[in-house]
Scaffold this motif. Structure first.
Motif, PDB file in Angstrom:
ATOM      1  N   ALA A 154       0.833  -1.207   0.000  1.00  0.00           N
ATOM      2  CA  ALA A 154       0.000   0.000   0.000  1.00  0.00           C
ATOM      3  C   ALA A 154       0.864   1.251   0.000  1.00  0.00           C
ATOM      4  N   ALA A 155       1.961   1.201   0.762  1.00  0.00           N
ATOM      5  CA  ALA A 155       2.864   2.359   0.800  1.00  0.00           C
ATOM      6  C   ALA A 155       3.498   2.601  -0.560  1.00  0.00           C
ATOM      7  N   GLU A 156       3.864   1.527  -1.273  1.00  0.00           N
ATOM      8  CA  GLU A 156       4.452   1.667  -2.604  1.00  0.00           C
ATOM      9  C   GLU A 156       3.444   2.264  -3.585  1.00  0.00           C
ATOM     10  N   VAL A 157       2.180   1.832  -3.496  1.00  0.00           N
ATOM     11  CA  VAL A 157       1.140   2.355  -4.379  1.00  0.00           C
ATOM     12  C   VAL A 157       0.907   3.837  -4.100  1.00  0.00           C
ATOM     13  N   ASP A 158       0.837   4.195  -2.825  1.00  0.00           N
ATOM     14  CA  ASP A 158       0.655   5.609  -2.473  1.00  0.00           C
ATOM     15  C   ASP A 158       1.819   6.448  -2.967  1.00  0.00           C
ATOM     16  N   SER A 159       3.027   5.890  -2.867  1.00  0.00           N
ATOM     17  CA  SER A 159       4.206   6.610  -3.332  1.00  0.00           C
ATOM     18  C   SER A 159       4.169   6.813  -4.845  1.00  0.00           C
ATOM     19  N   ASN A 176       1.453   6.919  -6.735  1.00  0.00           N
ATOM     20  CA  ASN A 176       0.416   7.914  -7.016  1.00  0.00           C
ATOM     21  C   ASN A 176       0.920   9.322  -6.761  1.00  0.00           C
ATOM     22  N   LEU A 177       1.696   9.475  -5.720  1.00  0.00           N
ATOM     23  CA  LEU A 177       2.245  10.786  -5.388  1.00  0.00           C
ATOM     24  C   LEU A 177       3.168  11.270  -6.498  1.00  0.00           C
ATOM     25  N   ASP A 237       1.265  12.460  -9.498  1.00  0.00           N
ATOM     26  CA  ASP A 237       0.582  13.732  -9.263  1.00  0.00           C
ATOM     27  C   ASP A 237       1.556  14.863  -8.976  1.00  0.00           C
ATOM     28  N   THR A 238       2.847  14.581  -9.121  1.00  0.00           N
ATOM     29  CA  THR A 238       3.874  15.599  -8.895  1.00  0.00           C
ATOM     30  C   THR A 238       4.295  16.192 -10.235  1.00  0.00           C
ATOM     31  N   GLY A 255       4.472  10.194   6.535  1.00  0.00           N
ATOM     32  CA  GLY A 255       3.338   9.283   6.574  1.00  0.00           C
ATOM     33  C   GLY A 255       3.544   8.013   5.793  1.00  0.00           C
ATOM     34  N   PHE A 256       4.609   7.972   4.938  1.00  0.00           N
ATOM     35  CA  PHE A 256       4.872   6.775   4.147  1.00  0.00           C
ATOM     36  C   PHE A 256       6.209   6.193   4.563  1.00  0.00           C
TER      37      PHE A 256
END
Length: 229
Positions: free
Chosen positions: A8-13, A15-16, A19-20, A215-216
């Protein structure tokens, strides 16, 4: 759906990162950030694009590479950023030749380099003389865009390689950048002093990375069982 914290942390990273802003678009004296998808759409644009990532000038399928001619690319970029206005001879000399004091030899060199630039850009644009300096005149388009890196500073290339959050050794960075390990080390130490990068480990095991997003957790901080999962 798997409920694995590490994944989940890798997916959030990821996505970030998507979006950068991946680049900056400079046109008619203003600039704004571009996401990766917007950068991709420029490939089909009818505008004349000055690509600072690859040191090329392009319009759709027509590409002129200036990767081995840094002075010509510097001149082309200065002209593109100012378009539709012209650029003074003094500004061109200072920006392309890094000259602090302009003399007649610099003016003579500028005339020679502008002539070479005209030849290179002939399929895409002309470079016309004005009373104060020179102006870019694109062919078959009314738009001139400069695609620039999100951050342009002294050590922007090093930061670009570390932008994905993965750890790098200084020797690997030197190999990827094509510069000496000592030069990379000095850059990393300077970036560390401004808290733009951080390191862990010692000696040959030392690795460098950008600070993690709050947070990650990074892979280095995740417990063993989670990593194995």
């Amino acid at each position: 759906q798997a409920g694995i914290p590490a994944l989940a942390a890798e997916v959030d990273s990821a996505n970030l990162i998507l979006d950068t802003p991946a680049a900056r678009l400079i046109a008619r004296g203003s600039e704004h950030p571009l996401l990766l998808g917007e950068v991709e759409r420029l490939a089909t644009s009818t505008a004349l694009v000055m690509d600072t990532f690859h040191h090329i000038v392009r319009r759709r399928g027509v590409v002129v590479s200036l990767g081995t001619r840094p002075v010509l690319f510097a001149l082309a970029r200065l002209l593109a950023q100012a378009w539709p206005a012209d650029v003074s001879r003094e500004a061109l000399i200072g920006g392309a030749f890094q000259a602090k004091h302009v003399d007649e030899s610099h003016r003579a060199r500028l005339r020679v380099e502008i002539g070479r630039l005209r030849t290179k850009l002939k399929p895409l644009a002309d470079v016309s003389a004005t009373k104060q300096g020179f102006v870019l005149a694109p062919r078959k388009t009314r738009d001139v865009l400069v695609l620039a890196r999100p951050v342009e500073e002294k050590h922007a290339a090093v930061l670009a390689f570390l932008a994905d959050g993965e750890p790098w050794s200084s020797s690997a960075l030197a190999l990827a950048l094509g510069i000496s390990p000592r030069t990379v080390q000095r850059a990393l130490e300077e970036l560390a002093r401004s808290n733009k990068v951080q390191s862990f480990g010692h000696g040959r095991a030392r690795r460098w990375m950008t600070p993690p997003v709050p947070g990650f957790p990074t892979g280095l901080l995740l417990p063993g069982p989670l990593l194995k999962a």
